[in-house]
Design a protein around this motif. Structure first.
Motif, PDB file in Angstrom:
ATOM      1  N   ILE A 114       0.823  -1.219   0.000  1.00  0.00           N
ATOM      2  CA  ILE A 114       0.000   0.000   0.000  1.00  0.00           C
ATOM      3  C   ILE A 114       0.857   1.270   0.000  1.00  0.00           C
ATOM      4  N   GLU A 115       1.918   1.251   0.810  1.00  0.00           N
ATOM      5  CA  GLU A 115       2.745   2.467   0.861  1.00  0.00           C
ATOM      6  C   GLU A 115       3.379   2.757  -0.495  1.00  0.00           C
ATOM      7  N   ALA A 116       3.805   1.700  -1.181  1.00  0.00           N
ATOM      8  CA  ALA A 116       4.411   1.883  -2.508  1.00  0.00           C
ATOM      9  C   ALA A 116       3.361   2.413  -3.487  1.00  0.00           C
ATOM     10  N   GLU A 117       2.141   1.894  -3.393  1.00  0.00           N
ATOM     11  CA  GLU A 117       1.066   2.371  -4.270  1.00  0.00           C
ATOM     12  C   GLU A 117       0.797   3.869  -4.018  1.00  0.00           C
ATOM     13  N   CYS A 118       0.786   4.250  -2.752  1.00  0.00           N
ATOM     14  CA  CYS A 118       0.536   5.664  -2.416  1.00  0.00           C
ATOM     15  C   CYS A 118       1.647   6.554  -2.968  1.00  0.00           C
ATOM     16  N   ARG A 119       2.880   6.091  -2.823  1.00  0.00           N
ATOM     17  CA  ARG A 119       4.019   6.877  -3.353  1.00  0.00           C
ATOM     18  C   ARG A 119       3.934   6.992  -4.869  1.00  0.00           C
ATOM     19  N   ASP A 120       3.612   5.866  -5.531  1.00  0.00           N
ATOM     20  CA  ASP A 120       3.510   5.878  -7.003  1.00  0.00           C
ATOM     21  C   ASP A 120       2.403   6.828  -7.455  1.00  0.00           C
ATOM     22  N   TYR A 121       1.321   6.822  -6.690  1.00  0.00           N
ATOM     23  CA  TYR A 121       0.172   7.662  -7.062  1.00  0.00           C
ATOM     24  C   TYR A 121       0.539   9.140  -6.962  1.00  0.00           C
ATOM     25  N   GLU A 122       1.180   9.491  -5.854  1.00  0.00           N
ATOM     26  CA  GLU A 122       1.627  10.883  -5.704  1.00  0.00           C
ATOM     27  C   GLU A 122       2.595  11.263  -6.828  1.00  0.00           C
ATOM     28  N   ALA A 123       3.482  10.321  -7.173  1.00  0.00           N
ATOM     29  CA  ALA A 123       4.453  10.598  -8.239  1.00  0.00           C
ATOM     30  C   ALA A 123       3.739  10.788  -9.578  1.00  0.00           C
ATOM     31  N   ALA A 124       2.681  10.009  -9.801  1.00  0.00           N
ATOM     32  CA  ALA A 124       1.942  10.123 -11.067  1.00  0.00           C
ATOM     33  C   ALA A 124       1.226  11.475 -11.146  1.00  0.00           C
ATOM     34  N   ILE A 125       0.668  11.922 -10.021  1.00  0.00           N
ATOM     35  CA  ILE A 125       0.007  13.244 -10.015  1.00  0.00           C
ATOM     36  C   ILE A 125       1.048  14.341 -10.277  1.00  0.00           C
TER      37      ILE A 125
END
Ligand code: GLP
Length: 253
Positions: A114-125
């Protein structure tokens, strides 16, 4: 202090509400066809999505260049699950409006890391240039996305424990057909308020307490929606029936 009245647009519910919301988004898409937009789920934006898709079908509006993110999802549900917000947005907006899949990045409710998904999501935004517009619904307890009462306003995208009130509301909305997960994943309040523009959609009498808390104008972590009070470019599109009921709640405090 109270929320600036210029922030509010009051209108009747149903079609009028949907058209007003669609007009607001259309104005942005005319100015910036490749706008980056975060989308809510729930009953409130359904009319907006139908109106938006109808305008695209009638070639009055294009979403071909716009890029989309979502705000939240349940954790532990895949995109084929009836509770999935990704599925909701596909059914109600992305497919009917013909949004190119490469312009869509949604939170993965079935993420294991989950933490990696959250980081990836922020990076995508961030890679998309940040959010031009965050369209928000409002929870009965004042939540925005899945940022529940007591949330850390400085948090970026993160995993959350859903409140009993939120789970009970969703259980009722889905007529108890599915057990409501205990956890969710949400764009954080810091990411929401970093959006260059915010459109908050508020409809239905159940939102009166939360809207009244916002209109009181006092930032209060127990009412996450009050984190929006200081945003420089916020519009609250609210059903006119809530204008007097939430005003009474303000003066009763
Ligand atoms: C859910 C979603 C929110 C949404 C809220 C309001 O809790 N996580 O993003 O804004 O419901 O939903 P409704 O419009 O159905 O009242």
């Amino acid at each position: 202090m109270s929320a600036p009245s210029s922030t509010f647009r009051w209108c009747r519910g149903g079609d009028e509400f949907a058209r007003a919301a669609a007009d607001h988004v259309a104005a942005l898409l005319v100015r910036k066809p490749d706008a980056v937009i975060a989308l809510p789920t729930g009953q409130t934006p359904l009319g907006l999505y139908a109106e938006w898709a109808a305008r695209v079908a009638a070639k009055k509006l294009s979403v071909a260049q716009a890029r989309f993110f979502d705000l939240d999802d349940y954790l532990g549900v895949g995109t084929d699950h009836p509770l999935s917000y990704a599925r909701f947005l596909s059914e109600h907006f992305f497919v009917p409006a013909g949004v190119p899949t490469e312009h869509i990045r949604l939170l993965r409710g079935d993420a294991v890391a989950i933490e990696a998904e959250c980081r990836d999501y922020e990076a995508a935004i961030a890679a998309a240039g940040g959010l031009d517009l965050a369209i928000l619904g409002l929870g009965v307890n004042g939540h925005i996305g899945f940022n529940e009462p007591g949330s850390d306003w400085s948090a970026p995208t993160h995993g959350v424990t859903l409140s009993p009130e939120t789970r009970a509301t969703h259980l009722a909305q889905t007529q108890g057909r599915f057990p409501i997960p205990q956890h969710g994943i949400t764009v954080g309040i810091s990411t929401i308020v970093a959006a260059r523009e915010i459109l908050l959609l508020v409809a239905g009498g159940a939102k009166a307490r939360a809207l009244a808390a916002f209109r009181r104008g006092i930032p209060d972590p127990q009412w996450p929606v009050t984190a929006l009070l200081t945003h420089p470019h916020l519009t609250v599109l609210a059903e006119a029936a809530l204008q007097s009921t939430t005003a009474e709640s303000i003066s009763a405090k």
